[in-house]
Design a protein around this motif. Sequence first.
Motif, PDB file in Angstrom:
ATOM      1  N   GLN A  45       0.827  -0.880  -0.281  1.00 56.58           N
ATOM      2  CA  GLN A  45       0.068   0.192   0.050  1.00 56.58           C
ATOM      3  C   GLN A  45       0.755   1.463  -0.137  1.00 56.58           C
ATOM      4  O   GLN A  45       0.277   2.486  -0.813  1.00 56.58           O
ATOM      5  CB  GLN A  45      -0.765   0.202   1.151  1.00 56.58           C
ATOM      6  N   THR A  46       1.838   1.200   0.342  1.00 60.07           N
ATOM      7  CA  THR A  46       3.006   2.079   0.515  1.00 60.07           C
ATOM      8  C   THR A  46       3.527   2.471  -0.876  1.00 60.07           C
ATOM      9  O   THR A  46       3.666   3.272  -1.345  1.00 60.07           O
ATOM     10  CB  THR A  46       4.554   2.001   1.144  1.00 60.07           C
ATOM     11  N   LEU A  47       3.984   1.625  -1.231  1.00 55.75           N
ATOM     12  CA  LEU A  47       4.137   1.556  -2.878  1.00 55.75           C
ATOM     13  C   LEU A  47       3.096   2.584  -3.430  1.00 55.75           C
ATOM     14  O   LEU A  47       2.933   3.435  -4.711  1.00 55.75           O
ATOM     15  CB  LEU A  47       4.457   0.789  -3.438  1.00 55.75           C
ATOM     16  N   LEU A  48       2.081   2.127  -3.391  1.00 53.86           N
ATOM     17  CA  LEU A  48       0.775   2.443  -5.076  1.00 53.86           C
ATOM     18  C   LEU A  48       0.394   4.000  -4.301  1.00 53.86           C
ATOM     19  O   LEU A  48      -0.174   4.733  -5.253  1.00 53.86           O
ATOM     20  CB  LEU A  48      -0.115   1.599  -3.838  1.00 53.86           C
ATOM     21  N   ALA A  49       0.361   4.030  -2.939  1.00 50.47           N
ATOM     22  CA  ALA A  49      -0.020   5.795  -2.814  1.00 50.47           C
ATOM     23  C   ALA A  49       1.019   6.198  -3.175  1.00 50.47           C
ATOM     24  O   ALA A  49       0.755   7.426  -2.656  1.00 50.47           O
ATOM     25  CB  ALA A  49      -0.234   5.626  -1.523  1.00 50.47           C
ATOM     26  N   ASN A  50       2.584   5.885  -3.169  1.00 51.91           N
ATOM     27  CA  ASN A  50       3.134   6.987  -3.681  1.00 51.91           C
ATOM     28  C   ASN A  50       3.747   7.047  -5.161  1.00 51.91           C
ATOM     29  O   ASN A  50       4.639   7.507  -5.813  1.00 51.91           O
ATOM     30  CB  ASN A  50       4.832   6.861  -3.038  1.00 51.91           C
ATOM     31  N   LEU A  51       2.933   6.481  -6.028  1.00 47.02           N
ATOM     32  CA  LEU A  51       3.265   6.146  -7.254  1.00 47.02           C
ATOM     33  C   LEU A  51       2.909   7.585  -8.302  1.00 47.02           C
ATOM     34  O   LEU A  51       1.818   8.442  -7.606  1.00 47.02           O
ATOM     35  CB  LEU A  51       2.129   5.517  -7.658  1.00 47.02           C
ATOM     36  N   PRO A  52       3.688   8.139  -9.453  1.00 50.69           N
ATOM     37  CA  PRO A  52       3.387   9.172  -9.352  1.00 50.69           C
ATOM     38  C   PRO A  52       1.657   9.723 -10.730  1.00 50.69           C
ATOM     39  O   PRO A  52       1.660  11.038 -10.682  1.00 50.69           O
ATOM     40  CB  PRO A  52       3.976   9.505 -10.710  1.00 50.69           C
ATOM     41  N   ARG A  53       1.006   8.223 -10.108  1.00 54.33           N
ATOM     42  CA  ARG A  53      -0.254   8.672 -10.939  1.00 54.33           C
ATOM     43  C   ARG A  53      -0.823   7.445 -10.682  1.00 54.33           C
ATOM     44  O   ARG A  53      -0.158   6.909 -10.952  1.00 54.33           O
ATOM     45  CB  ARG A  53       0.085   9.425 -12.600  1.00 54.33           C
ATOM     46  N   GLU A  54      -2.063   7.468 -10.382  1.00 53.96           N
ATOM     47  CA  GLU A  54      -2.891   6.181 -10.309  1.00 53.96           C
ATOM     48  C   GLU A  54      -3.037   5.912 -11.798  1.00 53.96           C
ATOM     49  O   GLU A  54      -2.659   6.102 -12.903  1.00 53.96           O
ATOM     50  CB  GLU A  54      -4.924   6.624 -10.014  1.00 53.96           C
ATOM     51  N   GLN A  80      -5.820  -6.342  -0.558  1.00 55.77           N
ATOM     52  CA  GLN A  80      -6.227  -5.704   0.630  1.00 55.77           C
ATOM     53  C   GLN A  80      -5.985  -3.970   0.307  1.00 55.77           C
ATOM     54  O   GLN A  80      -6.732  -3.386   0.189  1.00 55.77           O
ATOM     55  CB  GLN A  80      -5.574  -5.523   1.974  1.00 55.77           C
ATOM     56  N   PRO A  81      -4.408  -4.241   0.221  1.00 51.29           N
ATOM     57  CA  PRO A  81      -4.210  -2.584  -0.165  1.00 51.29           C
ATOM     58  C   PRO A  81      -5.035  -1.954  -1.645  1.00 51.29           C
ATOM     59  O   PRO A  81      -5.327  -0.551  -1.488  1.00 51.29           O
ATOM     60  CB  PRO A  81      -2.611  -2.536  -0.585  1.00 51.29           C
ATOM     61  N   LEU A  82      -5.545  -2.656  -2.827  1.00 44.20           N
ATOM     62  CA  LEU A  82      -5.714  -2.231  -3.636  1.00 44.20           C
ATOM     63  C   LEU A  82      -6.830  -2.044  -3.587  1.00 44.20           C
ATOM     64  O   LEU A  82      -7.683  -0.537  -4.213  1.00 44.20           O
ATOM     65  CB  LEU A  82      -5.634  -3.357  -5.140  1.00 44.20           C
ATOM     66  N   LYS A  83      -8.024  -2.353  -2.730  1.00 42.54           N
ATOM     67  CA  LYS A  83      -9.321  -2.249  -2.222  1.00 42.54           C
ATOM     68  C   LYS A  83      -9.010  -0.746  -1.565  1.00 42.54           C
ATOM     69  O   LYS A  83     -10.078  -0.542  -1.858  1.00 42.54           O
ATOM     70  CB  LYS A  83      -9.680  -3.307  -1.680  1.00 42.54           C
ATOM     71  N   ARG A  84      -8.401  -0.886  -0.650  1.00 45.60           N
ATOM     72  CA  ARG A  84      -8.469   0.115   0.508  1.00 45.60           C
ATOM     73  C   ARG A  84      -8.256   1.697  -0.835  1.00 45.60           C
ATOM     74  O   ARG A  84      -9.017   3.029   0.187  1.00 45.60           O
ATOM     75  CB  ARG A  84      -7.567   0.415   1.303  1.00 45.60           C
ATOM     76  N   LEU A  85      -7.664   1.770  -1.757  1.00 45.68           N
ATOM     77  CA  LEU A  85      -7.271   2.148  -2.665  1.00 45.68           C
ATOM     78  C   LEU A  85      -8.005   2.503  -3.574  1.00 45.68           C
ATOM     79  O   LEU A  85      -7.777   3.055  -4.822  1.00 45.68           O
ATOM     80  CB  LEU A  85      -5.306   2.389  -2.608  1.00 45.68           C
ATOM     81  N   ARG A  86      -9.160   1.786  -3.713  1.00 47.44           N
ATOM     82  CA  ARG A  86      -9.886   1.634  -4.630  1.00 47.44           C
ATOM     83  C   ARG A  86      -9.477   2.062  -6.394  1.00 47.44           C
ATOM     84  O   ARG A  86      -9.666   2.601  -7.228  1.00 47.44           O
ATOM     85  CB  ARG A  86     -10.681   3.495  -4.518  1.00 47.44           C
ATOM     86  N   LEU A  87      -8.511   1.187  -6.582  1.00 51.99           N
ATOM     87  CA  LEU A  87      -7.720   1.030  -7.477  1.00 51.99           C
ATOM     88  C   LEU A  87      -8.675  -0.289  -8.485  1.00 51.99           C
ATOM     89  O   LEU A  87      -9.083  -1.169  -8.019  1.00 51.99           O
ATOM     90  CB  LEU A  87      -6.664   0.256  -7.923  1.00 51.99           C
ATOM     91  N   ARG A  88      -8.644  -0.542  -9.814  1.00 55.71           N
ATOM     92  CA  ARG A  88      -9.047  -1.307  -9.991  1.00 55.71           C
ATOM     93  C   ARG A  88      -8.085  -2.388 -10.344  1.00 55.71           C
ATOM     94  O   ARG A  88      -6.816  -1.870 -10.697  1.00 55.71           O
ATOM     95  CB  ARG A  88      -9.838  -0.758 -11.690  1.00 55.71           C
ATOM     96  N   VAL A  89      -8.418  -3.539 -10.508  1.00 52.21           N
ATOM     97  CA  VAL A  89      -7.788  -4.839 -10.577  1.00 52.21           C
ATOM     98  C   VAL A  89      -8.187  -5.761 -11.793  1.00 52.21           C
ATOM     99  O   VAL A  89      -9.724  -6.034 -11.727  1.00 52.21           O
ATOM    100  CB  VAL A  89      -7.735  -5.647  -8.698  1.00 52.21           C
ATOM    101  N   ARG A  90      -6.879  -6.217 -12.309  1.00 51.12           N
ATOM    102  CA  ARG A  90      -7.184  -7.384 -13.123  1.00 51.12           C
ATOM    103  C   ARG A  90      -6.479  -8.250 -12.876  1.00 51.12           C
ATOM    104  O   ARG A  90      -6.087  -8.136 -12.427  1.00 51.12           O
ATOM    105  CB  ARG A  90      -7.112  -7.323 -14.237  1.00 51.12           C
TER     106      ARG A  90
END
Length: 345
Positions: free
Chosen positions: A63-72, A88-98
């Motif tokens: 989640q720390t890595l994903l939160a610090n990405l330059p863009r979604e 879990q981190p993807l759901k918390r950050l509401r990112l779309r998953v494949r």
Amino acid sequence: MRQINRRAYVRLALGGGRGYNAGMAMFDMMGGFMELELPEHDNFPHEEGASCAFVSSGRAALQTLLANLPREPRFVFVPRFVCDTVLQPLKRLRLRVRRYNCDEQLRPQLPADLSENDVLILANYFGLTGGAVEDAARRHPGLSIVDATTALFYRTERPCFYSPRKFCGVADGGVARAPFPLDLLPEEEDTSAVRALHLLVRLEEGLEPAAPVCDAAEEDLNRGPLLMSPLTRRLLQAYDFESIARRRRENYAALHRRLRGINRLELPDEAPSAPFCYPLASGIPDLRDELVDSGVALPLLWPEVVKATSAETAENRLARTLLPLPLDQRYSVDDMEELAGLILH
């Protein structure tokens, strides 16, 4: 930090009262009762810094890595053959998953519609598939993040997340490494004393009595990300990770020398980094039960994969049949010879 009456604290520390509050131990006073004494090898394979964060778990590190990405990203592609906690981190950050598949040799089968706007999570399985990870990352036009939760000693220039508790006796902790600054970090610090109880129960009573305590500690990690606890930081200083890596490589070599002839997985003769386990896919009927009856703990690593995939998929077969043989630093080459003997009898 809250203030306390230090004279009252000294009376409590010397046994002069009841109701001692463990939070008072944050004041590192001279004297008082004896605490746990630990060596200081201080050779953990990752160094905390601007691009390396110490947090409360492997999933918190992701989640720390994903939160610090330059863009979604447009999508985050996740392998099917991983623990569901990765989601879990993807759901918390509401990112779309494949999701995407692997083959029988644990090689990623990249989707045809990957784009430079997608993030690709690649798993270094057991510290033994780093080559396949690097090959897949080179073929992806966008950013790749490596799930190294079972590959603590693996190093790459790509973003990575690690889980030290799979390699030594700590109750929690995670490491996020990236080729970019990690500015957005959790604000609060974790505490581990209660969560670490299963480590003490295992020492005194063995694996079976400690298992439910461990399960409760695992469930507690589902909370949101925190900074790594002081206890876990101190314990990571106490382990000799150079010795840990050396013993794991030696034990891997001993098992592979005996078992490569029956293993359907094409594994390297020498482990590229200190491995988590020796993954055996033999197809020998009832081997798991026989080894468990002989005193070898062999859990299904990711039982949720079996439920979520059809029986004919590579992920399903691997989840059901792959045996994660223990080869960690608690055991010697002689122990590995005995384990191989149980399998080849």
